[in-house]
Write a protein that holds these residues in place. Structure first.
Motif, mmCIF file in Angstrom:
data_model
loop_
_atom_site.group_PDB
_atom_site.id
_atom_site.type_symbol
_atom_site.label_atom_id
_atom_site.label_comp_id
_atom_site.label_asym_id
_atom_site.label_seq_id
_atom_site.Cartn_x
_atom_site.Cartn_y
_atom_site.Cartn_z
ATOM 1 N N ASP A 1 0.815 -1.220 0.000
ATOM 2 C CA ASP A 1 0.000 0.000 0.000
ATOM 3 C C ASP A 1 0.847 1.269 0.000
ATOM 4 O O ASP A 1 0.352 2.359 0.244
ATOM 5 C CB ASP A 1 -0.980 0.005 1.168
ATOM 6 N N GLY A 2 2.143 1.113 -0.256
ATOM 7 C CA GLY A 2 3.037 2.257 -0.263
ATOM 8 C C GLY A 2 3.664 2.531 1.092
ATOM 9 O O GLY A 2 4.632 3.266 1.191
ATOM 10 N N VAL A 3 3.105 1.938 2.126
ATOM 11 C CA VAL A 3 3.631 2.073 3.475
ATOM 12 C C VAL A 3 4.089 0.706 3.989
ATOM 13 O O VAL A 3 5.151 0.564 4.551
ATOM 14 C CB VAL A 3 2.567 2.663 4.433
ATOM 15 N N ARG A 4 3.252 -0.290 3.751
ATOM 16 C CA ARG A 4 3.537 -1.660 4.192
ATOM 17 C C ARG A 4 3.486 -2.599 2.999
ATOM 18 O O ARG A 4 2.721 -2.408 2.069
ATOM 19 C CB ARG A 4 2.493 -2.135 5.198
ATOM 20 N N ASN B 1 -2.060 12.928 -1.600
ATOM 21 C CA ASN B 1 -2.581 13.060 -2.951
ATOM 22 C C ASN B 1 -1.935 12.114 -3.958
ATOM 23 O O ASN B 1 -2.495 11.868 -5.010
ATOM 24 C CB ASN B 1 -2.390 14.491 -3.440
ATOM 25 N N ASN B 2 -0.751 11.621 -3.681
ATOM 26 C CA ASN B 2 -0.035 10.774 -4.631
ATOM 27 C C ASN B 2 0.282 9.446 -3.964
ATOM 28 O O ASN B 2 0.928 9.409 -2.914
ATOM 29 C CB ASN B 2 1.261 11.448 -5.076
ATOM 30 N N HIS B 3 -0.170 8.386 -4.600
ATOM 31 C CA HIS B 3 -0.010 7.078 -3.979
ATOM 32 C C HIS B 3 -0.083 5.983 -5.044
ATOM 33 O O HIS B 3 -0.859 6.086 -5.986
ATOM 34 C CB HIS B 3 -1.136 6.869 -2.968
ATOM 35 N N THR B 4 0.705 4.927 -4.861
ATOM 36 C CA THR B 4 0.617 3.753 -5.721
ATOM 37 C C THR B 4 0.346 2.543 -4.849
ATOM 38 O O THR B 4 1.010 2.326 -3.837
ATOM 39 C CB THR B 4 1.918 3.536 -6.517
ATOM 40 N N PHE B 5 -0.637 1.767 -5.247
ATOM 41 C CA PHE B 5 -1.021 0.541 -4.562
ATOM 42 C C PHE B 5 -0.730 -0.623 -5.506
ATOM 43 O O PHE B 5 -0.986 -0.530 -6.703
ATOM 44 C CB PHE B 5 -2.519 0.558 -4.237
ATOM 45 N N ARG B 6 -0.220 -1.722 -4.960
ATOM 46 C CA ARG B 6 0.114 -2.890 -5.781
ATOM 47 C C ARG B 6 -0.474 -4.149 -5.165
ATOM 48 O O ARG B 6 -0.508 -4.289 -3.943
ATOM 49 C CB ARG B 6 1.621 -3.054 -5.894
ATOM 50 N N ALA C 1 -1.425 -2.703 -10.433
ATOM 51 C CA ALA C 1 -1.045 -1.499 -9.707
ATOM 52 C C ALA C 1 -2.067 -0.414 -10.005
ATOM 53 O O ALA C 1 -2.581 -0.312 -11.117
ATOM 54 C CB ALA C 1 0.351 -1.034 -10.111
ATOM 55 N N LEU C 2 -2.343 0.364 -8.996
ATOM 56 C CA LEU C 2 -3.244 1.503 -9.120
ATOM 57 C C LEU C 2 -2.491 2.720 -8.621
ATOM 58 O O LEU C 2 -2.054 2.752 -7.474
ATOM 59 C CB LEU C 2 -4.506 1.273 -8.287
ATOM 60 N N THR C 3 -2.306 3.711 -9.494
ATOM 61 C CA THR C 3 -1.571 4.912 -9.124
ATOM 62 C C THR C 3 -2.520 6.104 -9.129
ATOM 63 O O THR C 3 -3.248 6.323 -10.103
ATOM 64 C CB THR C 3 -0.409 5.171 -10.106
ATOM 65 N N LEU C 4 -2.482 6.837 -8.045
ATOM 66 C CA LEU C 4 -3.269 8.058 -7.935
ATOM 67 C C LEU C 4 -2.315 9.233 -7.853
ATOM 68 O O LEU C 4 -1.417 9.254 -7.019
ATOM 69 C CB LEU C 4 -4.133 8.036 -6.675
#
Length: 78
Positions: free
Chosen positions: A10-13, A49-54, A69-72
């Motif tokens: 989730d970009g953090v974990r 506001n900016n994040h990538t989820f995989r 992947a979903l990038t916002l």
């Protein structure tokens, strides 16, 4: 029915799924991965506001069979 494992970043974990989910087939696993990314984005958006989820999907043998992947990227326009 086969068991699929969903590893999520989730970009953090970076979370490895050791339990898995029993689904009908690979197509259901694909849809589950995409739905999971959408849910993550909905839950995490207040944090920035900016994040990538995989999401990576593994089959019962541990082989990776699908990745998404979903990038916002968002921000105010001046």
């Amino acid at each position: 029915m086969p068991r699929y494992f969903f590893d999520i970043d989730d970009g953090v974990r970076d979370l490895r799924d050791d339990e898995g989910v029993i689904l009908n087939d690979r197509e259901h696993a694909r849809k589950e991965a995409i739905a999971t990314l959408a849910q993550l984005a909905d839950d995490k958006l207040p944090d920035g506001n900016n994040h990538t989820f995989r999401a990576n999907v593994r089959d019962e043998t541990g082989k990776q069979i699908y990745e998404a992947a979903l990038t916002l990227k968002s921000g105010w326009v001046s």
